[in-house]
Design a protein around this motif. Structure first.
Motif, PDB file in Angstrom:
ATOM      1  N   GLU A 223      90.147  28.292  27.250  1.00  0.00           N
ATOM      2  CA  GLU A 223      90.864  27.407  26.329  1.00  0.00           C
ATOM      3  C   GLU A 223      90.670  25.937  26.684  1.00  0.00           C
ATOM      4  O   GLU A 223      90.315  25.119  25.836  1.00  0.00           O
ATOM      5  N   THR A 224      90.892  25.583  27.947  1.00  0.00           N
ATOM      6  CA  THR A 224      90.864  24.158  28.318  1.00  0.00           C
ATOM      7  C   THR A 224      89.449  23.577  28.249  1.00  0.00           C
ATOM      8  O   THR A 224      89.270  22.414  27.883  1.00  0.00           O
ATOM      9  N   ILE A 225      88.451  24.376  28.554  1.00  0.00           N
ATOM     10  CA  ILE A 225      87.066  23.900  28.439  1.00  0.00           C
ATOM     11  C   ILE A 225      86.684  23.754  26.971  1.00  0.00           C
ATOM     12  O   ILE A 225      85.981  22.803  26.587  1.00  0.00           O
ATOM     13  N   ASP A 226      87.167  24.652  26.127  1.00  0.00           N
ATOM     14  CA  ASP A 226      86.876  24.567  24.701  1.00  0.00           C
ATOM     15  C   ASP A 226      87.477  23.301  24.094  1.00  0.00           C
ATOM     16  O   ASP A 226      86.796  22.578  23.356  1.00  0.00           O
ATOM     17  N   VAL A 227      88.754  23.005  24.390  1.00  0.00           N
ATOM     18  CA  VAL A 227      89.392  21.836  23.770  1.00  0.00           C
ATOM     19  C   VAL A 227      88.837  20.529  24.324  1.00  0.00           C
ATOM     20  O   VAL A 227      88.969  19.479  23.686  1.00  0.00           O
ATOM     21  N   HIS A 228      88.212  20.576  25.497  1.00  0.00           N
ATOM     22  CA  HIS A 228      87.589  19.372  26.063  1.00  0.00           C
ATOM     23  C   HIS A 228      86.088  19.295  25.759  1.00  0.00           C
ATOM     24  O   HIS A 228      85.427  18.350  26.197  1.00  0.00           O
ATOM     25  N   SER A 229      85.557  20.259  25.042  1.00  0.00           N
ATOM     26  CA  SER A 229      84.111  20.346  24.848  1.00  0.00           C
ATOM     27  C   SER A 229      83.529  19.160  24.093  1.00  0.00           C
ATOM     28  O   SER A 229      82.369  18.796  24.280  1.00  0.00           O
TER      29      SER A 229
END
Length: 296
Positions: A223-229
């Motif tokens: 989740e956190t890597i996706d929203v920061h992608s």
């Protein structure tokens, strides 16, 4: 009465899912996974599994999940999905981010991971295959952990934006106005501890097997890597999660610095109207697109 009704609803839902699961074909990966799990239990101590196993799961998951976003910057076709197209990634920023990550992972997070074994022993959390929860229970537990973490993240993250403390802690994470996946855990050590606490609350509430620790680590990193992608890619399966915020929602937070404080879901920002600037921005962008289409 309300508590009993809620318990009855949850029990009925559990029985319904269990009934549906009985009709699903056998998972071909279950036996190899079982063999690998039992091999791990036979050849390593609980301390080694809880400590080094957790570290490996975190590091491998983190950097593997960062790979797609890292590769996107070299693919011209993917640039149309980049949210802030005028702010491309640079090697200098990515190298700086990588060095800080290594420090945080091994000098901040690893000491915390070393306490995993003692946590499982204190609460008598099992490791055995026979006591591992079914997949749908694990999914429900991870969702519960996400709801708890999201609430913690919203209020503490919003506090870190207070003008009296922002420059001392949270400003480090906002060095990158246009985020990229690897930057998800780029933060001041104190922020890692403060916001990271929310990750462990759900574990304390739900954990009934060590596998949940690893499943929740993977879900949270995903989740956190996706929203920061920095990329809003269509057909992203995470968008199927109810009320999921997504990359565009959090990317605006880095660009605007105000609002959109939640980590995973949109409801807290909606309740407290801290997404008002984001909504106004979206409306403005839609009008621009309409005008551009008319001119074309």
């Amino acid at each position: 009465m309300a508590v009993n009704d809620t318990l009855n609803i949850l029990n009925s839902a559990y029985l319904a899912v269990e009934y549906i699961d009985s009709f699903l074909p056998d998972n071909p990966l279950q036996q190899p996974f079982k063999n690998a799990w039992n091999y791990m239990l036979d050849n390593y101590t609980k301390f080694q599994i809880a400590t080094w196993g957790s570290l490996i799961v975190h590091e491998v998951s983190y950097f593997l999940l960062c790979v797609p976003g890292f590769v996107f910057q070299f693919i011209p076709y993917m640039q149309k999905y980049k949210i802030q197209q005028d702010k491309p990634e640079t090697w200098e920023k990515q190298w700086k981010c990588f060095k800080t990550l290594l420090f945080n992972h091994f000098f901040i997070q690893l000491p915390l991971i070393c306490g995993t074994y003692y946590f499982t022993e204190y609460f008598n959390i099992p490791y055995e295959w026979e006591e591992m929860p079914r997949w749908y229970v694990l999914v429900a537990q991870c969702f519960g952990c996400a709801v708890i973490e999201d609430a913690w993240h919203y209020f503490l993250h919003r506090l870190l934006h207070h003008k009296r403390i922002y420059k001392y802690i949270h400003k480090v994470h906002h060095e990158f106005v246009s985020p990229f996946g690897m930057q998800a855990e780029y933060a001041h050590p104190l922020e890692t501890l403060i916001l990271g606490t929310g990750f462990f609350i759900g574990i304390v509430v739900f954990c009934n097997h060590v596998v949940l620790l690893w499943a929740w680590v993977i879900c949270r990193l995903m989740e956190t890597i996706d929203v920061h992608s920095g990329y809003d890619v269509p057909l992203n399966p995470l968008h199927l999660v109810p009320f999921y915020a997504g990359a565009r929602f959090h990317d605006f937070h880095h660009m605007n610095f105000i609002g959109n404080y939640a980590s995973t879901f949109t409801w807290w920002d909606r309740i407290f109207a801290t997404d008002s600037q984001f909504i106004a921005y979206q409306e403005k962008e839609k009008k621009k697109q309409i005008i551009t289409k008319k001119k074309a």
